[in-house]
Design an enzyme around this catalytic site. Structure first.
Site, PDB file in Angstrom:
ATOM      1  N   THR A  74       0.805  -1.222   0.000  1.00  0.00           N
ATOM      2  CA  THR A  74       0.000   0.000   0.000  1.00  0.00           C
ATOM      3  C   THR A  74       0.838   1.272   0.000  1.00  0.00           C
ATOM      4  O   THR A  74       0.731   2.105  -0.904  1.00  0.00           O
ATOM      5  CB  THR A  74      -0.954  -0.008   1.202  1.00  0.00           C
ATOM      6  OG1 THR A  74      -1.876  -1.094   1.043  1.00  0.00           O
ATOM      7  CG2 THR A  74      -1.732   1.303   1.301  1.00  0.00           C
ATOM      8  N   HIS A 352      -1.432  -9.514  -1.123  1.00  0.00           N
ATOM      9  CA  HIS A 352      -0.710  -8.859  -2.213  1.00  0.00           C
ATOM     10  C   HIS A 352       0.750  -8.746  -1.789  1.00  0.00           C
ATOM     11  O   HIS A 352       1.162  -9.314  -0.791  1.00  0.00           O
ATOM     12  CB  HIS A 352      -1.319  -7.489  -2.527  1.00  0.00           C
ATOM     13  CG  HIS A 352      -1.498  -6.613  -1.327  1.00  0.00           C
ATOM     14  ND1 HIS A 352      -0.504  -5.790  -0.846  1.00  0.00           N
ATOM     15  CD2 HIS A 352      -2.564  -6.444  -0.486  1.00  0.00           C
ATOM     16  CE1 HIS A 352      -0.946  -5.143   0.222  1.00  0.00           C
ATOM     17  NE2 HIS A 352      -2.187  -5.519   0.469  1.00  0.00           N
TER      18      HIS A 352
END
Length: 439
Positions: A74, A352
């Site tokens: 992120t 992720h």
């Protein structure tokens, strides 16, 4: 002095004045809103009805997909969007702040407020725009609530540690606040962040009904946002970009799929000085003095799904390892496999952080507004180019970066304004390049 040398001298005098970052005189530019929906995989709109995202694509520009930077986390990927730099060049190399000397490691939300983690030499677009006479805002966007070289973003909001990312009512209130920034505070650039569908994708997995329902909520919010733009009479003066940081994939949880350091033969944490593991598929290690070769030889073939490298041997195509914050050993695992350290503490269904060339890590890009063409679908591109596009839309001169201004130029209507200063820099750089070959 020859003619070419004279031109070169003039260019060298003028160019610094163009890139000092001081306020410039420009034509009235359009405003810009960059919206990020965290963890929105490139194909999330293919198994859910998304009428608002669809209409945005019909009226504007859609990319088949966008390739994020590596590592697909992120904070690093969001900082690439606002700096135009690969992660090794902007230095926000992880979601977690860490100090290899005192072994301090801070979680994501705490790291959002650590000024020195973000302010390490790169100037994000908020500060660049402010130094050229614009007001900017950041609403929950990673990196937007700290200072850079002593300068803060004009307007900023930061979420709390226990923030509920799923509250649709709050989402709409946040949109309302951003509209007020544009209309009442005369802000020219806002970055607006939503923590979904990332949180839901982590908890339930990217193929779950819960994720699909959250994508519907995202789409409703896009509709509310576009209606708000109309209500505030910003349709003809505001460019809107909707994108994300990375995608999401399903975690393999069978016993045979687990990458477990504590079960590797001949490996012991007694040989390790510093570790950053148990964070999806990524890991960093510093072996104790004299133990590098031993630890590397044990780990490099410890698991068929684990890829371990010495820092200097990490694949250059990732643009990741060439930074002082990267440790002497680093690693990542194949798609769907996460790395467990001393004990198994990762139980997410979705994750992720994987290779940015894996399709599950690709993400979305939509854009609409007075500067964008209508009904255009463009080929995939890297997220590193978005910064140059945003600078062009705002009419500001960018900081040095890894993107290229021509990559996303075809999205724009002919005659979309560039600032004179931006044009002058491009022209002068061309002059310098040409003259350097003959002087």
């Amino acid at each position: 002095m020859g003619h070419s040398a004279v031109l070169l001298s003039v260019a060298l005098v003028i160019l610094p004045a163009c890139v000092t970052g001081g306020p410039v005189q420009r034509q009235q530019q359009h405003k810009l809103l960059l919206v990020s929906f965290d963890g929105f995989r490139w194909n999330y709109d293919q198994d859910v009805e998304t009428p608002n995202l669809d209409s945005m694509a019909q009226e504007g520009v859609k990319a088949r997909y966008m390739t994020p930077a590596f590592v697909t986390m992120t904070s690093p990927c969001h900082f690439t969007l606002v700096t135009g730099k690969y992660i090794e060049n902007h230095g926000v190399v992880h979601n977690m702040f860490y100090n290899t000397t005192n072994k301090v490691r801070l979680p994501y939300h705490a790291t959002l407020g650590i000024q020195r983690w973000w302010d390490n030499g790169s100037i994000p677009i908020w500060i660049t725009a402010q130094r050229q006479g614009l007001k900017t805002g950041s609403f929950f966007y990673p990196g937007g609530n700290v200072t850079y070289q002593g300068e803060a973003v004009t307007m900023s909001r930061k979420e709390g540690v226990l923030h509920n990312y799923k509250n649709e009512t709050e989402w709409r209130a946040n949109v309302d606040t951003v509209m007020k920034w544009f209309t009442e505070e005369d802000v020219s650039l806002v970055t607006l962040y939503f923590g979904e569908p990332d949180s839901t994708g982590h908890k339930y997995g990217p193929e779950s009904q819960e994720r699909k329902d959250m994508v519907k909520q995202v789409d409703r919010t896009v509709g509310y946002l576009r209606d708000s733009i109309k209500r505030h009479h910003l349709t003809d003066s505001l460019n809107l970009i909707i994108t994300s940081d990375h995608g999401m994939t399903t975690v393999n949880k069978k016993a045979s799929d687990l990458v477990e350091f504590h079960k590797f033969p001949n490996f012991t944490f007694r040989d390790i000085e510093f570790e950053l593991l148990d964070y999806g598929p990524n890991g960093m290690l510093i072996p104790k003095e004299g133990m590098l070769e031993k630890v590397y030889s044990v780990l490099k073939d410890a698991h068929p799904r684990l890829h371990v490298y010495k820092k200097e041997d990490f694949p250059k195509t990732f643009h990741y390892a060439n930074n002082p914050r990267i440790t002497s050993l680093l690693m990542y695992s194949d798609l769907g496999y996460v790395i467990h350290g001393r004990v198994n503490v990762q139980f997410n269904s979705g994750e992720h952080g994987f290779d940015n060339q894996d399709m599950d890590m690709k993400t979305i890009f939509r854009a609409v507004g007075p500067s964008f063409k209508a009904g255009l679908e463009v080929e995939p591109f890297e997220s590193v180019h978005v910064y140059e596009l945003m600078c062009q839309l705002l009419g500001i001169v960018p900081e040095p970066n890894d993107g290229h201004p021509g990559v996303l130029q075809p999205m724009l209507r002919s005659g979309s304004p560039l600032s004179r200063q931006h044009h002058l820099v491009v022209v002068l750089m061309g002059i310098l390049t040409g003259l350097a070959k003959v002087v």
